[in-house]
Structures are given as structure tokens and as C-alpha cells.
Write a protein that holds these residues in place. Structure first.
Motif, PDB file in Angstrom:
ATOM      1  N   CYS A  14     -37.703 -13.699 -23.810  1.00 27.07           N
ATOM      2  CA  CYS A  14     -38.021 -12.386 -23.244  1.00 27.07           C
ATOM      3  C   CYS A  14     -36.713 -11.745 -22.785  1.00 27.07           C
ATOM      4  CB  CYS A  14     -39.001 -12.507 -22.084  1.00 27.07           C
ATOM      5  SG  CYS A  14     -38.346 -13.400 -20.676  1.00 27.07           S
ATOM      6  N   LYS A  15     -36.742 -10.442 -22.648  1.00 31.34           N
ATOM      7  CA  LYS A  15     -35.549  -9.737 -22.205  1.00 31.34           C
ATOM      8  C   LYS A  15     -35.499  -9.782 -20.683  1.00 31.34           C
ATOM      9  CE  LYS A  15     -33.095  -5.373 -22.768  1.00 31.34           C
ATOM     10  NZ  LYS A  15     -32.365  -5.507 -21.566  1.00 31.34           N
ATOM     11  N   ILE A  16     -34.483 -10.382 -20.157  1.00 34.94           N
ATOM     12  CA  ILE A  16     -34.322 -10.488 -18.710  1.00 34.94           C
ATOM     13  C   ILE A  16     -33.658  -9.206 -18.217  1.00 34.94           C
ATOM     14  CG2 ILE A  16     -33.216 -11.761 -16.848  1.00 34.94           C
ATOM     15  CD1 ILE A  16     -33.363 -14.221 -18.713  1.00 34.94           C
ATOM     16  N   PRO A  17     -34.286  -8.548 -17.235  1.00 38.34           N
ATOM     17  CA  PRO A  17     -33.716  -7.289 -16.748  1.00 38.34           C
ATOM     18  C   PRO A  17     -32.375  -7.515 -16.045  1.00 38.34           C
ATOM     19  CG  PRO A  17     -35.729  -7.859 -15.550  1.00 38.34           C
ATOM     20  CD  PRO A  17     -35.511  -8.907 -16.581  1.00 38.34           C
ATOM     21  N   ASP A  18     -31.499  -6.543 -16.161  1.00 42.15           N
ATOM     22  CA  ASP A  18     -30.199  -6.603 -15.494  1.00 42.15           C
ATOM     23  C   ASP A  18     -30.401  -6.334 -14.006  1.00 42.15           C
ATOM     24  OD1 ASP A  18     -27.583  -6.497 -14.678  1.00 42.15           O
ATOM     25  OD2 ASP A  18     -27.005  -4.854 -16.010  1.00 42.15           O
ATOM     26  N   TRP A  19     -30.011  -7.259 -13.169  1.00 44.22           N
ATOM     27  CA  TRP A  19     -30.238  -7.167 -11.730  1.00 44.22           C
ATOM     28  C   TRP A  19     -29.550  -5.963 -11.097  1.00 44.22           C
ATOM     29  CZ3 TRP A  19     -25.808  -7.367  -8.868  1.00 44.22           C
ATOM     30  CH2 TRP A  19     -24.685  -7.907  -9.476  1.00 44.22           C
ATOM     31  N   ARG A  20     -28.517  -5.453 -11.739  1.00 42.39           N
ATOM     32  CA  ARG A  20     -27.767  -4.341 -11.139  1.00 42.39           C
ATOM     33  C   ARG A  20     -28.538  -3.029 -11.133  1.00 42.39           C
ATOM     34  NH1 ARG A  20     -22.658  -6.409 -14.423  1.00 42.39           N
ATOM     35  NH2 ARG A  20     -24.317  -6.373 -15.923  1.00 42.39           N
ATOM     36  N   ILE A  21     -29.595  -2.923 -11.928  1.00 44.60           N
ATOM     37  CA  ILE A  21     -30.342  -1.664 -11.963  1.00 44.60           C
ATOM     38  C   ILE A  21     -31.364  -1.572 -10.834  1.00 44.60           C
ATOM     39  CG2 ILE A  21     -30.056  -1.428 -14.453  1.00 44.60           C
ATOM     40  CD1 ILE A  21     -33.020  -2.228 -14.747  1.00 44.60           C
ATOM     41  N   TYR A  22     -31.582  -2.663 -10.112  1.00 41.09           N
ATOM     42  CA  TYR A  22     -32.595  -2.687  -9.068  1.00 41.09           C
ATOM     43  C   TYR A  22     -31.979  -2.613  -7.678  1.00 41.09           C
ATOM     44  CZ  TYR A  22     -35.640  -4.137 -12.823  1.00 41.09           C
ATOM     45  OH  TYR A  22     -36.340  -4.183 -13.987  1.00 41.09           O
ATOM     46  N   LYS A  23     -32.704  -1.983  -6.780  1.00 36.78           N
ATOM     47  CA  LYS A  23     -32.280  -1.867  -5.374  1.00 36.78           C
ATOM     48  C   LYS A  23     -33.420  -2.386  -4.507  1.00 36.78           C
ATOM     49  CE  LYS A  23     -28.551   0.444  -6.428  1.00 36.78           C
ATOM     50  NZ  LYS A  23     -27.670  -0.426  -7.134  1.00 36.78           N
ATOM     51  N   VAL A  24     -33.097  -3.209  -3.528  1.00 36.38           N
ATOM     52  CA  VAL A  24     -34.105  -3.750  -2.612  1.00 36.38           C
ATOM     53  C   VAL A  24     -34.856  -2.611  -1.935  1.00 36.38           C
ATOM     54  CG1 VAL A  24     -34.458  -5.133  -0.521  1.00 36.38           C
ATOM     55  CG2 VAL A  24     -32.843  -5.902  -2.255  1.00 36.38           C
ATOM     56  N   GLU A  25     -34.171  -1.516  -1.679  1.00 39.57           N
ATOM     57  CA  GLU A  25     -34.775  -0.372  -0.982  1.00 39.57           C
ATOM     58  C   GLU A  25     -35.938   0.256  -1.764  1.00 39.57           C
ATOM     59  OE1 GLU A  25     -31.043  -1.466   0.583  1.00 39.57           O
ATOM     60  OE2 GLU A  25     -31.447  -0.809  -1.459  1.00 39.57           O
ATOM     61  N   SER A  26     -36.042  -0.024  -3.050  1.00 42.09           N
ATOM     62  CA  SER A  26     -37.133   0.552  -3.841  1.00 42.09           C
ATOM     63  C   SER A  26     -38.403  -0.293  -3.781  1.00 42.09           C
ATOM     64  CB  SER A  26     -36.694   0.726  -5.297  1.00 42.09           C
ATOM     65  OG  SER A  26     -36.422  -0.529  -5.881  1.00 42.09           O
ATOM     66  N   SER A  27     -38.349  -1.398  -3.044  1.00 40.77           N
ATOM     67  CA  SER A  27     -39.511  -2.272  -2.933  1.00 40.77           C
ATOM     68  C   SER A  27     -39.908  -2.440  -1.463  1.00 40.77           C
ATOM     69  CB  SER A  27     -39.193  -3.641  -3.536  1.00 40.77           C
ATOM     70  OG  SER A  27     -40.199  -4.553  -3.207  1.00 40.77           O
ATOM     71  N   PRO A  28     -41.031  -1.837  -1.049  1.00 36.71           N
ATOM     72  CA  PRO A  28     -41.465  -1.972   0.340  1.00 36.71           C
ATOM     73  C   PRO A  28     -41.674  -3.433   0.749  1.00 36.71           C
ATOM     74  CG  PRO A  28     -42.790  -0.319  -0.797  1.00 36.71           C
ATOM     75  CD  PRO A  28     -41.928  -0.966  -1.819  1.00 36.71           C
ATOM     76  N   GLU A  29     -42.182  -4.251  -0.158  1.00 45.16           N
ATOM     77  CA  GLU A  29     -42.414  -5.660   0.163  1.00 45.16           C
ATOM     78  C   GLU A  29     -41.107  -6.380   0.486  1.00 45.16           C
ATOM     79  OE1 GLU A  29     -43.482  -4.160  -2.609  1.00 45.16           O
ATOM     80  OE2 GLU A  29     -45.635  -4.516  -2.860  1.00 45.16           O
ATOM     81  N   LEU A  30     -40.097  -6.139  -0.332  1.00 44.83           N
ATOM     82  CA  LEU A  30     -38.811  -6.811  -0.103  1.00 44.83           C
ATOM     83  C   LEU A  30     -38.062  -6.214   1.076  1.00 44.83           C
ATOM     84  CD1 LEU A  30     -37.686  -7.497  -3.760  1.00 44.83           C
ATOM     85  CD2 LEU A  30     -38.717  -9.062  -2.128  1.00 44.83           C
ATOM     86  N   MET A  31     -38.284  -4.940   1.358  1.00 43.52           N
ATOM     87  CA  MET A  31     -37.676  -4.342   2.556  1.00 43.52           C
ATOM     88  C   MET A  31     -38.233  -5.025   3.802  1.00 43.52           C
ATOM     89  SD  MET A  31     -35.285  -2.257   2.019  1.00 43.52           S
ATOM     90  CE  MET A  31     -35.163  -1.489   3.630  1.00 43.52           C
ATOM     91  N   GLU A  32     -39.513  -5.369   3.765  1.00 43.16           N
ATOM     92  CA  GLU A  32     -40.126  -6.092   4.890  1.00 43.16           C
ATOM     93  C   GLU A  32     -39.504  -7.475   5.037  1.00 43.16           C
ATOM     94  OE1 GLU A  32     -42.732  -6.941   8.110  1.00 43.16           O
ATOM     95  OE2 GLU A  32     -41.910  -5.114   7.250  1.00 43.16           O
ATOM     96  N   VAL A  33     -39.283  -8.165   3.926  1.00 46.05           N
ATOM     97  CA  VAL A  33     -38.620  -9.472   3.965  1.00 46.05           C
ATOM     98  C   VAL A  33     -37.213  -9.325   4.540  1.00 46.05           C
ATOM     99  CG1 VAL A  33     -37.668 -11.346   2.534  1.00 46.05           C
ATOM    100  CG2 VAL A  33     -39.965 -10.446   2.065  1.00 46.05           C
ATOM    101  N   LYS A  34     -36.506  -8.307   4.071  1.00 44.28           N
ATOM    102  CA  LYS A  34     -35.143  -8.060   4.552  1.00 44.28           C
ATOM    103  C   LYS A  34     -35.138  -7.793   6.060  1.00 44.28           C
ATOM    104  CE  LYS A  34     -31.139  -5.196   3.438  1.00 44.28           C
ATOM    105  NZ  LYS A  34     -30.616  -4.150   2.564  1.00 44.28           N
ATOM    106  N   ARG A  35     -36.118  -7.003   6.535  1.00 43.18           N
ATOM    107  CA  ARG A  35     -36.221  -6.686   7.964  1.00 43.18           C
ATOM    108  C   ARG A  35     -36.510  -7.952   8.782  1.00 43.18           C
ATOM    109  NH1 ARG A  35     -39.828  -5.984  11.725  1.00 43.18           N
ATOM    110  NH2 ARG A  35     -41.626  -6.311  10.371  1.00 43.18           N
TER     111      ARG A  35
END
Length: 104
Positions: A14-35
Motif C-alpha cells: 500500500c502507499k504509505i502517506p508522507d508524514w510531512r503533509i499532516y499536522k497534529v492541529e488538524s486532528s481534534p483527537e490528537l490535539m486532545e492527546v497532545k494537551r
């Protein structure tokens, strides 16, 4: 043994997405983890590698996924069921069973 070794014999599964195109800020779930981590004085430098899992634009609505998983093959299966019942009925009429008939 042990992999491709650069021979190019196998395409990636499968094509693995390039991690550099993603921002934690675009995911409310991960923003909660970060907080929550920040409250404990911690941070996860790898958290952004998980953003693709929460990217709703990449995946269909969960209801559509449910339908796709559980309804796939429904109509062919229903047709085969009806055909099987019809054929068994015809077989039973052509080859009547003697079990339970005429015995008291």
C-alpha cells in the motif's frame, strides 16, 4: 531471504502517506492527546505520524463503510439463496421421499 534487497520484484502493498503533509492541529483527537501529555510535562514527537489515521477526508463516512462491509455480496447471495430453494423444491417433487409418508 529477508526482503527485496533492491531488486524491484515486488510492488509495495500500500502507499504509505508522507508524514510531512499532516499536522497534529488538524486532528481534534490528537490535539486532545497532545494537551493531556502537555499537562504532565510530556510531548510525543511521533504523534504527527498518527494524523493520517484520523484524516476524515481520506475515508468514507462510517455509515458508508458499514454498508460496504456488510452489504457487499448481499444481492448475489439473496439470488443464490432463492435459486437453491427453488432447485431443492423441484428436486423434492421429482424425487419424493418415502420417509414419513403412508406410515402410521
Amino acid at each position: 531471504m529477508g526482503g527485496d534487497h533492491g531488486h524491484g520484484h515486488h510492488a509495495p502493498m500500500c502507499k504509505i502517506p508522507d508524514w510531512r503533509i499532516y499536522k497534529v492541529e488538524s486532528s481534534p483527537e490528537l490535539m486532545e492527546v497532545k494537551r493531556l501529555l502537555a499537562q504532565k510535562g510530556l510531548k510525543d514527537p511521533w504523534l504527527r505520524n498518527e494524523v493520517w489515521r484520523y484524516d476524515r477526508s481520506q475515508f468514507a463516512h462510517p455509515t458508508q463503510n458499514w454498508r460496504r462491509v456488510f452489504m457487499r455480496g448481499f444481492w448475489p447471495g439473496l439470488g443464490l439463496t432463492v435459486l437453491t430453494i427453488a432447485l431443492e423444491s423441484l428436486w423434492a417433487k421429482a424425487h419424493p421421499s418415502e420417509h414419513g409418508h403412508g406410515h402410521h
